[in-house]
Scaffold this motif. Structure first.
Motif: not given
Length: 508
Positions: A461-469, A490-495
């Motif tokens: 959810e954090v990743k999705d929020r930051m991605s949308s931001s 936002s961890c685009p390339s990490q597990g």
């Protein structure tokens, strides 16, 4: 008003009686005679050996001064020979016919039992029941035990009350009908068990015999099974006292049991209600009924007869033919509802019909979605086993129910999903430890896995929020598609394991 009884198979006049010895059978080393008894339209078979006839005759000669020479004498030699058996068969038939002619009205008790009148004939049945209650009635009432009766017994009592005959035909005070009426006035717990097919060796079909329950004045609990709603009469007289009503394999409609008068009136309303339109009858409510069990019937709808049972707390309609649930909003006191093994495919806006119930069983239906259960905020126990639930997402509809403690999802398609238990429990968030799933308490290991799943979900959810931001910032600045400098957060390339550590460190 007195309930009008439909004419039954027994005529009101004294029926014609006939006794015939129709044959014999060799059992081990003695002969048994087959006796055919006819009483009006009813007939049955009795089997006796000669020694039974001899014992009967001894009693009758002492008690009723019957001529001792009436019974054919014993034969020792060749007692099983065909010629002797055939001759004795005719002699015994004549013997029984002579006895019935000698006692045309009040059949002596030994003869009545010998011919099984206590099992199949109105006077014999009521006399046997009266004598049983003469000896045990007071003891049974004081013990408060459930008393069992058959429709044939109740029918015999109802018919006996209609006939212009003395309450005691035999002259034996122990067999007086008054013992039955005294008992039925005070009995609190009654069970009536019918039967399918003929009774015993007779041609009597119990399901065709109407009986009147208005002789029971103090019943708190009644259980009726394997009867038909058409034969059950006098039920409205129980409205003032009954607390528990159970009815199985006996009806296709709730109305025919709860409001049998409905067939007489085009429109009716419960007594005390404010009718919105002209009605032809005001029907008294079941004032004390708190438990209604109409499971194992052929009920296709919850009709508006439930308006008459406002105090019901426990409602069991399992094993019926319900495809929808209506009218339960009239039951303000409902706590436990069983709708299992019906034909339900969904239950829309269940809270508007079921209110603040605590227990709900929907097992054995055809449910594919749980959307209608999301506002049953008082629910503690929910059984959804043996349905068609395949998608884990459906559990979100009940995951936020604050009081749910027991959930059964066994035998649903979703049960074959890997890690099914932990994925279901994760839908309950912080309450996962409080929920027993499929009759098994949650283990510490499962809770650890649930915590990981929750952390992964939060990280996502954090990743999705930051991605949308980030996407919004990118659109606002009309910048290139290259990721911003802060994109590592936002961890685009990490597990996901990095996200979990981040979330746990930040207390997300």
């Amino acid at each position: 008003p007195r309930i009008r009884m439909e004419p039954g198979p027994f005529p009101e006049a004294v029926p014609a009686r006939k006794v015939t010895v129709v044959g014999s059978e060799l059992v081990e080393n003695y002969t048994v005679y087959v006796i055919d008894v006819m009483d009006g339209l009813h007939r049955w078979t009795v089997k006796h050996r000669y020694s039974d006839f001899y014992e009967l005759h001894e009693k009758l000669t002492v008690e009723k001064k019957v001529d001792r020479r009436l019974l054919p004498p014993k034969k020792i030699l060749g007692k099983n020979s065909k010629s002797l058996v055939e001759r004795r068969q005719k002699e015994l038939e004549l013997y029984l016919q002579t006895l019935l002619q000698q006692f045309p009205e009040a059949t002596p008790t030994p003869l009545a039992y010998f011919l099984h009148f206590h099992l199949y004939e109105i006077n014999g049945i009521t006399a046997a029941l009266a004598e049983e209650l003469f000896h045990k009635g007071e003891q049974l009432l004081q013990a408060g035990e459930v008393f069992s009766l058959r429709p044939l017994q109740l029918y015999s009592v109802s018919q006996q009350l209609r006939l212009a005959t003395p309450t005691c035909l035999s002259g034996d005070a122990r067999t007086d009908l008054g013992h039955i009426l005294d008992f039925t006035c005070r009995l609190r717990y009654l069970k009536i068990s019918g039967s399918r097919g003929p009774v015993g060796t007779s041609n009597i079909e119990e399901s065709s015999l109407p009986f009147d329950l208005s002789v029971f004045k103090s019943l708190l609990q009644i259980e009726i099974s394997d009867c038909s709603s058409q034969q059950i009469q006098g039920l409205p007289s129980l409205r003032a006292s009954l607390a528990t009503l159970s009815l199985h394999r006996s009806t296709e409609s709730m109305m025919s049991i709860l409001v049998p008068e409905a067939s007489e009136f085009p429109q009716w309303e419960p007594e005390g209600a404010e009718p919105g339109c002209p009605v032809t009858a005001l029907v008294p409510v079941w004032r004390h009924l708190t438990t209604l069990d109409m499971s194992h019937n052929c009920i296709g709808a919850v009709d508006d007869s439930v308006k008459l049972i406002p105090k019901v707390e426990f409602l069991d309609l399992s094993y019926n033919q319900l495809s929808s649930v209506e009218n339960l909003q009239h039951l303000y006191s409902l706590v436990h509802v069983d709708l299992s093994y019906n034909r339900l495919r969904s239950l829309e806006a269940a809270h508007t019909r079921l209110g603040n119930i605590k227990t709900l069983s929907l097992a054995g239906n055809h449910l594919e979605t749980l959307g209608g259960l999301s506002k049953l905020y008082s629910l503690v126990n929910l059984d959804l086993s043996h349905n068609q639930l395949a998608q884990l997402e459906e559990i979100r509809n009940i995951g936020a129910l604050p009081c749910l403690e027991k959930l059964n999802l066994s035998s649903n398609p979703m049960c074959i999903i890997p890690d099914y238990r932990t994925k279901v429990l994760a839908q309950f968030g912080d309450r996962a430890a409080e929920v027993s799933l499929d009759c098994r308490a949650t283990t510490e290991k499962e809770l650890d896995t649930v915590e990981v799943l929750k952390a992964i979900q939060k990280a996502k959810e954090v990743k999705d929020r930051m991605s949308s931001s980030d996407k919004k910032i990118s659109e606002d600045s009309r910048a290139s598609a290259a990721p911003p400098a802060s994109s590592s957060s936002s961890c685009p390339s990490q597990g996901n394991h990095v996200c979990i550590r981040l979330c746990l460190a930040e207390g997300v």
